[in-house]
Design an enzyme around this catalytic site. Structure first.
Site, PDB file in Angstrom:
ATOM      1  N   HIS A 139       0.838  -1.205   0.000  1.00 22.31           N
ATOM      2  CA  HIS A 139       0.000   0.000   0.000  1.00 22.31           C
ATOM      3  C   HIS A 139       0.873   1.255   0.000  1.00 22.31           C
ATOM      4  O   HIS A 139       0.659   2.169  -0.805  1.00 22.31           O
ATOM      5  CB  HIS A 139      -0.933  -0.022   1.222  1.00 22.31           C
ATOM      6  CG  HIS A 139      -1.767   1.208   1.379  1.00 22.31           C
ATOM      7  ND1 HIS A 139      -3.153   1.192   1.295  1.00 22.31           N
ATOM      8  CD2 HIS A 139      -1.425   2.499   1.629  1.00 22.31           C
ATOM      9  CE1 HIS A 139      -3.607   2.435   1.475  1.00 22.31           C
ATOM     10  NE2 HIS A 139      -2.578   3.240   1.693  1.00 22.31           N
ATOM     11  N   GLU A 140       1.850   1.301   0.912  1.00 19.38           N
ATOM     12  CA  GLU A 140       2.675   2.511   1.031  1.00 19.38           C
ATOM     13  C   GLU A 140       3.542   2.720  -0.207  1.00 19.38           C
ATOM     14  O   GLU A 140       3.689   3.850  -0.681  1.00 19.38           O
ATOM     15  CB  GLU A 140       3.540   2.465   2.293  1.00 19.38           C
ATOM     16  CG  GLU A 140       2.755   2.423   3.611  1.00 19.38           C
ATOM     17  CD  GLU A 140       1.666   3.466   3.716  1.00 19.38           C
ATOM     18  OE1 GLU A 140       1.804   4.561   3.125  1.00 19.38           O
ATOM     19  OE2 GLU A 140       0.646   3.184   4.371  1.00 19.38           O
ATOM     20  N   HIS A 143       1.950   4.377  -3.133  1.00 19.24           N
ATOM     21  CA  HIS A 143       1.884   5.851  -3.084  1.00 19.24           C
ATOM     22  C   HIS A 143       3.059   6.490  -3.832  1.00 19.24           C
ATOM     23  O   HIS A 143       2.939   7.594  -4.354  1.00 19.24           O
ATOM     24  CB  HIS A 143       1.922   6.338  -1.631  1.00 19.24           C
ATOM     25  CG  HIS A 143       0.600   6.301  -0.930  1.00 19.24           C
ATOM     26  ND1 HIS A 143      -0.473   7.066  -1.319  1.00 19.24           N
ATOM     27  CD2 HIS A 143       0.184   5.612   0.164  1.00 19.24           C
ATOM     28  CE1 HIS A 143      -1.499   6.846  -0.504  1.00 19.24           C
ATOM     29  NE2 HIS A 143      -1.129   5.964   0.406  1.00 19.24           N
TER      30      HIS A 143
END
Ligand code: NI
Length: 174
Positions: A139-140, A143
């Protein structure tokens, strides 16, 4: 979400152990702590660099109201990360994001990954992880490539407002 910087590919960090980098990480730590996040990427506070933080420090581990059931993930500063998927198995799991407040959705992620990168001092980090830890890192790191979790949702019936999806839970967010 909607902020153009969140859709950019972030730039690699080239200088380590600098006042500017330490200040950025402190800012990210404060933001993540204030919002009870499981992780945070630099673009989320307006800085287009390949820096993510995730996990929880020992002293604040007791309870994160946003992710009460999360397996322990050690607090990590990960810069210029590289992810290699191990196997093809994917798992569905709920995700939220501090840049998409008030919402949650089910996102398929690779069940097991190997990741590497460096910390703020330029020291190598390398781990093989699965489950929630693998999910948070994916998820990170998304980004850093301009990808927000709603772009990964495959069944939009699972995407909605926290209050509506989990009416009996006391989950506060954004
Ligand atoms: Ni996020």
């Amino acid at each position: 979400m909607g902020e153009p910087l969140l859709l950019q590919v972030a730039e690699p960090v080239e200088a380590f152990d600098t006042p500017a980098l330490h200040a950025l990480i402190k800012d990210m730590e404060d933001t993540m702590a204030d919002m009870n996040g499981a992780g945070l990427a630099a673009p989320q506070i307006g800085v287009s660099l390949r820096v993510v933080i995730f996990g929880q420090k020992e002293e604040v581990k007791e309870d994160n109201p946003r992710y009460p059931d999360a397996e322990d993930v050690p607090y990590t500063v990960l810069i210029n990360p590289v992810i290699n998927v191990i196997g093809k198995e994917m798992e569905d799991g709920w995700e939220g994001c501090l840049s998409v407040p008030g919402l949650r959705g089910v996102v398929p992620r690779y069940a097991e990954i190997h990741y590497s990168g460096v910390d703020q001092y330029g020291e190598m980090i390398e781990r093989t992880v699965k489950g929630f830890h693998a999910r948070v890192v994916q998820h990170e790191c998304d980004h850093l490539d301009g990808v927000l979790y709603p772009m990964r949702i495959t069944d939009f019936k699972t995407f909605g407002y926290i209050d509506a999806l989990f009416p009996d839970d006391d989950i506060h967010d954004g």
